[in-house]
Design an enzyme around this catalytic site. Sequence first.
Site, PDB file in Angstrom:
ATOM      1  N   SER A 146       0.897  -1.101   0.072  1.00 35.79           N
ATOM      2  CA  SER A 146      -0.156   0.087   0.245  1.00 35.79           C
ATOM      3  C   SER A 146       0.741   1.130   0.084  1.00 35.79           C
ATOM      4  O   SER A 146       2.112   1.345   0.263  1.00 35.79           O
ATOM      5  CB  SER A 146      -0.874   0.009   1.146  1.00 35.79           C
ATOM      6  OG  SER A 146      -1.558   1.197   1.558  1.00 35.79           O
ATOM      7  N   TYR A 159      -3.070  -0.412  10.150  1.00 38.55           N
ATOM      8  CA  TYR A 159      -3.160  -0.631   8.780  1.00 38.55           C
ATOM      9  C   TYR A 159      -1.860  -0.362   8.003  1.00 38.55           C
ATOM     10  O   TYR A 159      -0.935  -1.026   7.443  1.00 38.55           O
ATOM     11  CB  TYR A 159      -3.995  -0.068   7.891  1.00 38.55           C
ATOM     12  CG  TYR A 159      -4.073  -0.342   6.285  1.00 38.55           C
ATOM     13  CD1 TYR A 159      -4.732  -1.594   6.017  1.00 38.55           C
ATOM     14  CD2 TYR A 159      -3.732   0.683   5.090  1.00 38.55           C
ATOM     15  CE1 TYR A 159      -4.780  -1.686   4.584  1.00 38.55           C
ATOM     16  CE2 TYR A 159      -3.731   0.372   4.086  1.00 38.55           C
ATOM     17  CZ  TYR A 159      -4.301  -0.845   3.620  1.00 38.55           C
ATOM     18  OH  TYR A 159      -4.219  -1.273   2.393  1.00 38.55           O
TER      19      TYR A 159
END
Length: 265
Positions: A146, A159
Site C-alpha cells: 500500500s 494498517y
Amino acid sequence: MDTNSFSLKGKIAWITGASYGIGFAIAEAYAAAGATIVFNDINQELVDKGLKSYAEKGIDAKGYVCDVTNEEAVRALVKQIETEIGVIDILVNNAGIIRRIPMIEMSAEEFRKVIDVDLNAPFICAKAVIPSMISKGHGKIINICSMMSELGRETVSAYAAAKGGLKMLTRNICSEYGEHNIQCNGIGPGYIATPQTAPLREKQPDGSRHPFDQFIIAKTPAARWGTPEDLQGPAVFLASDASNFVNGHILYVDGGILAYIGKQP
C-alpha cells in the site's frame, strides 16, 4: 525480446481473498495470461460469489474456504491444492482489512486483528508455499502492499504498521530465498475506484466533488483514481518470467502520488 516471457501458461496461481475487487482483477488478468486460478475467502458465501463472477467471465477458477490467519488451515489448503491441482507457482497475498479508528481510541485487540490479517497471514501463506517452490526450482510471491507502506495518515495506525511490515517481509523473503529462484515483490496500489470507495467519489448535492475525492485528485499527478485494471499489467509482469531478476521490489501503482509534494495552496 521474447514476449512469451510474459505468459503464465501452465502456471498455478493462488490469490487470497480474490472473490471480488483487486484480487479478482488480478486473477482475471492471470487467467487471460494462461494461468490456472485458485482463490480462497473467509466463508462459503464469498467463495460462491467469487465462483459465480469467475464463471461469468468464462474462467474455470477453483475456490476454497480458508482463514489465512490460521496456520494449520493454510497448510491443509496448500496440501489440498497440490494434491488436486498441482504445486503453486504464484502466490498473491491479497487478503486484507482496514480499521479506520483514531489510534488512542483503538483497542489493542483491534490493532492485533489488522496485523493478523494484513501481515501475519502473508507470512503464513508464504511459509506454506515456499518449500514446494524450492523443490520445483522456481516461484513467485506477490504481496499487496500500500502507499501506507511508505506514508502515514489519520486513523490508519494499524494498517500502516501492517503494510510497512509487509514491505519489509517482502524484502526479507527475497533475501532468504532468492538463491532458490524465488522472487518476492510487492504491489502498492494508490487510491483505486472500487465499490468500497464509491461513496467517497459521489457527487455532492451542489454538483461538486466529494471533499475526499477532491483531495485525491489534487494529490495525484494523473488527476484520477486508479482502477483495478491498472493493477493487472504490473501483476502479470511480477508473476511472469519477464521479472525473473526483479526481487525485493515494491512497485507502486499510484498515478504518481508518492512522487508528488502537491500543489501550492
